[in-house]
Design a protein around this motif. Sequence first.
Motif, mmCIF file in Angstrom:
data_model
loop_
_atom_site.group_PDB
_atom_site.id
_atom_site.type_symbol
_atom_site.label_atom_id
_atom_site.label_comp_id
_atom_site.label_asym_id
_atom_site.label_seq_id
_atom_site.Cartn_x
_atom_site.Cartn_y
_atom_site.Cartn_z
ATOM 1 N N GLY A 19 23.538 125.270 86.742
ATOM 2 C CA GLY A 19 22.326 124.703 87.316
ATOM 3 C C GLY A 19 22.010 123.347 86.721
ATOM 4 O O GLY A 19 22.643 122.883 85.769
ATOM 5 N N GLU A 20 21.001 122.712 87.269
ATOM 6 C CA GLU A 20 20.611 121.388 86.797
ATOM 7 C C GLU A 20 19.601 121.502 85.666
ATOM 8 O O GLU A 20 18.976 122.537 85.464
ATOM 9 C CB GLU A 20 20.025 120.573 87.958
ATOM 10 N N GLY A 21 19.466 120.418 84.923
ATOM 11 C CA GLY A 21 18.493 120.376 83.841
ATOM 12 C C GLY A 21 19.151 120.447 82.480
ATOM 13 O O GLY A 21 20.299 120.878 82.336
ATOM 14 N N PRO A 22 18.430 120.031 81.434
ATOM 15 C CA PRO A 22 18.974 120.064 80.072
ATOM 16 C C PRO A 22 19.248 121.493 79.615
ATOM 17 O O PRO A 22 18.442 122.395 79.843
ATOM 18 C CB PRO A 22 17.867 119.408 79.235
ATOM 19 N N GLY A 23 20.388 121.674 78.971
ATOM 20 C CA GLY A 23 20.742 122.992 78.446
ATOM 21 C C GLY A 23 21.264 123.954 79.488
ATOM 22 O O GLY A 23 21.539 125.122 79.163
ATOM 23 N N ALA A 24 21.446 123.510 80.727
ATOM 24 C CA ALA A 24 21.954 124.417 81.762
ATOM 25 C C ALA A 24 23.411 124.763 81.526
ATOM 26 O O ALA A 24 23.871 125.835 81.926
ATOM 27 C CB ALA A 24 21.785 123.788 83.139
ATOM 28 N N TYR A 25 24.139 123.865 80.871
ATOM 29 C CA TYR A 25 25.548 124.123 80.570
ATOM 30 C C TYR A 25 25.815 123.816 79.108
ATOM 31 O O TYR A 25 25.524 122.717 78.634
ATOM 32 C CB TYR A 25 26.454 123.269 81.460
#
Length: 488
Positions: A341-347
């Motif tokens: 997913g999108e956003g900080p910490g998503a990956y």
Amino acid sequence: MAETYAAETAEATRTETHADLIAAEDVLLFVNAAVTATGQREFRSGAAEQRLSLDFLHEYVLVNYRPVYAAALALDINDHNASRIAMNLLRTSAEAGPGEKHAEGRLIAARLSALPPQRVYRLFRALRAARVNNRRTRALMRDWLAARPDPAHDAVKYRAGLKETARHAHLPLPSAELGDFLFAPSRRPRYAHAYLDAHRRAHHEQSAVYELPFTVAEGFAARHGMSRDAFLERMAPRMTRLERLRTQRTGPGADLTVMPLTRLALYVLSLPFDERSARRGELTAALRTAARRAAGPHAGTWGRVSTVLDDSYSSSGSGVKRRRPLAVALACHFLLEALAGEGPGAYRPFWTSGSTDPLLLRPWGPTPLGTRILDALECSPRRLVIVSDGWDNAPPGLAGEVLRVWRTRLDPDRLTSVVHLNPVFDADGFDVRRLAPSVPTAGIRDAEDLPALVELAQFAEGRTGLPELRAYLDRRVELFLEREEAAR
């Protein structure tokens, strides 16, 4: 009496369910092998061991689960095993019923259209050597050759294969000129078709070499003693993208974004560290573009994803599969980044070496999978994907114990989905090496197949039997046949 009957029925149901689970495990074991194993030397096993294990698995599944064996052609298995399945099905045609023969014929034809031509000609030559010449085999050869776009191109590039196929299946050739080229090359002083005449002239005329397909021209260039650098420079416009990668002619400014993800990862890892650093922006952009293309409609739909990626010394592969496991891990890294997913910490990626720069990876050090899995689970991901050969050795067994405790005590409701993808076939175990019984494991050869393999891995948890697996295979077969028929 009624109680006795009910008890016997319940026992029979349990026995049938147990048998189904065992059958499903057998089939998944074969699929894992068909995805990863190529009969070549791996880091921890030789070619002879690999071939022996594959021979046993193919024969076992062919005899016991023939419909499922044929359905494997619709899965993301590698070309080596797809050819072997087609060979075995055609070799044992007498053991199949009329309905099975029709279904197998459609699957084989669809798979042949997806295989590289050199693989298909190699299969046809193997069928001739094995004296397999039944009506279905001849029909498949005839239809495949009829669908080839330029028989003259095949006559030049795959001369021996086309010649033996036409002779074995007693196939008429499209023109008398093509027949003379294959069977009586000295009969004509010249040919009307450009490829055929260029091949004739290339024996004594260097300029004609540049009119031929690259792989044919290479042989003539060596025979004439032509400069390799000058030859490659003049042949560059006629080379395919893969041929340019193979000859290392892809420099800065070339369009790498059209390359398949795993092949691109192999190319990146083949470059010196200085060149990787100098071309960082270009290479990273190309890998991300290829990853988004491979993710397709799944891009951005997986939520929070953590991954443990193996770049230990064993990821160097072998002399015939150099850096293949590491390339698969690198390609999976970019693909999972696109799927998350999108956003900080998503990956959140965790390499076993502790590296934070995927572009400068090299295979080295031990495999502390347990420690890295702990780090990944601390992020509370929705999905945890582990890409490793499964040899957890720092310390040994820690990864399996971490996963067991996590699944049984800390996350019994399975809020976090955990999947292990293994790019290396373990010949001694007839399967890819697993980390823990509670974690599904699937073999992987190309990162592009990751979404489908994660879906297939659910059957490896031992909670679904053969009927569910067959229903899944039926859906894959239907989609595969629809896609191939639409492409034709």
